[in-house]
Design a protein around this motif. Structure first.
Motif, PDB file in Angstrom:
ATOM      1  N   GLN A  86       0.697  -1.198   0.004  1.00  0.00           N
ATOM      2  CA  GLN A  86       0.152  -0.175  -0.002  1.00  0.00           C
ATOM      3  C   GLN A  86       0.947   1.119  -0.102  1.00  0.00           C
ATOM      4  O   GLN A  86       0.617   2.301  -0.790  1.00  0.00           O
ATOM      5  N   GLU A 123      -4.550  -2.219  -2.686  1.00  0.00           N
ATOM      6  CA  GLU A 123      -5.027  -0.663  -2.862  1.00  0.00           C
ATOM      7  C   GLU A 123      -3.776   0.187  -3.250  1.00  0.00           C
ATOM      8  O   GLU A 123      -3.456   1.224  -2.452  1.00  0.00           O
ATOM      9  N   ALA A 183      -4.390   3.963  -2.908  1.00  0.00           N
ATOM     10  CA  ALA A 183      -4.832   4.618  -1.699  1.00  0.00           C
ATOM     11  C   ALA A 183      -4.137   5.956  -1.554  1.00  0.00           C
ATOM     12  O   ALA A 183      -2.821   6.159  -1.565  1.00  0.00           O
ATOM     13  N   GLU A 228      -8.865  -3.103  -3.917  1.00  0.00           N
ATOM     14  CA  GLU A 228      -9.209  -1.559  -4.452  1.00  0.00           C
ATOM     15  C   GLU A 228     -10.465  -1.014  -3.577  1.00  0.00           C
ATOM     16  O   GLU A 228     -11.380  -1.838  -3.820  1.00  0.00           O
TER      17      GLU A 228
END
Ligand code: ADP
Ligand code: MG
Length: 249
Positions: free
Chosen positions: A85, A174, A177, A206
């Motif tokens: 991430q 993700e 993000a 996601e």
């Protein structure tokens, strides 16, 4: 044919059932998204695929071989790479130095923390690393210090560090993000390019529906640790259960 087969996976943390009887098939060559509200178990599932967590029961097969009981490093060598991430790059090193680390880790096995001193620069590895950087349009940034780059370029470098290991399955948790819309769109384009250019399967966790609907061919919706529905993006959009559980409509 499915390259990844998850069957009946359960995972508890004390009294909490984080994953309950999860089944998931990811077709070779596809982009498969896993969506679901916060706490649904998405990261836990991903951690079970890369050897960071061991499920309490069930099976996880990659290309017909079980990944369970193997270390993250062994699983990586089987051909599964993960994008984190937050970009996991070495800020003090240059772009090309960052790229050489996974090249040597893949070849030599154990990930040494100070590989640069023992690393012979130039040669086959350097050529391979540069070709990969060219693929993600970063060849002009070869000698730039990684920490000085934009967030989007750091993400690009991290992606290149994964891809230079030539994984067959790329897992992304993700990847957009915290990104602004422009960087998100750049990431979508980059992933599309990579998917078109390389013979690679992607499983992407996601939150951003724009990203999911731009990339995925199949979507699995996870709610409270259990797959609620798996279908094409078109069908997921209109699915009443999904609207209720996830889209909040
Ligand atoms: P998601 O990624 O879908 O947001 P997670 O997989 O991170 O969800 O978490 C699923 C559930 O498991 C959450 O309730 C979370 O609090 C819990 N959980 C995750 N990791 C741990 C852990 N290491 N110890 C205890 N509980 C955890
Ligand atoms: Mg998560």
């Amino acid at each position: 044919m499915a390259i990844l087969e998850v069957r009946g996976v359960n995972k508890r943390f004390g009294g909490l059932q984080a994953l309950g009887d999860v089944n998931l098939s990811v077709e070779e060559g596809s982009v498969h998204a896993i969506i679901g509200p916060n706490g649904a178990g998405k990261s836990t599932l991903l951690n079970c695929l890369v050897g960071k967590l061991n499920p309490d029961s069930g099976s996880v097969n990659f290309d017909g071989q079980s990944v369970l009981g193997r270390s993250p490093h062994e699983i990586n060598q089987m051909g599964i790479s993960r994008v984190f991430q937050t970009p996991e790059i070495f800020g003090d090193l240059t772009v090309i130095e960052n790229m050489l680390i996974p090249c040597y880790a893949r070849r030599d096995g154990a990930f040494k923390l100070n590989p640069l001193t023992s690393m012979r620069k130039g040669g086959e590895m350097q050529t391979k690393a540069e070709a990969m950087l060219d693929d993600v349009n970063m060849l002009d940034k070869l000698h730039m210090q990684a920490s000085s780059m934009s967030r989007g370029d750091k993400r690009r470098l991290e992606m290149a560090m994964c891809l230079v290991q030539e994984p067959r399955l790329l897992l992304l948790d993700e990847p957009t993000a915290g990104m602004a819309r422009a960087d998100t769109n750049n990431t979508i384009d980059l992933l599309k390019e990579i998917h078109a250019k390389r013979d690679i399967t992607m499983a992407i966790i996601e939150h951003d529906m724009h990203v999911v609907f731009s990339l995925a061919q199949r979507i699995t919706v996870l709610a409270q640790g259990t797959p609620l529905v798996e279908d094409t993006p078109e069908n997921i959009k209109g699915h009443p259960k999904v609207k209720e559980a996830y889209l909040g409509e």
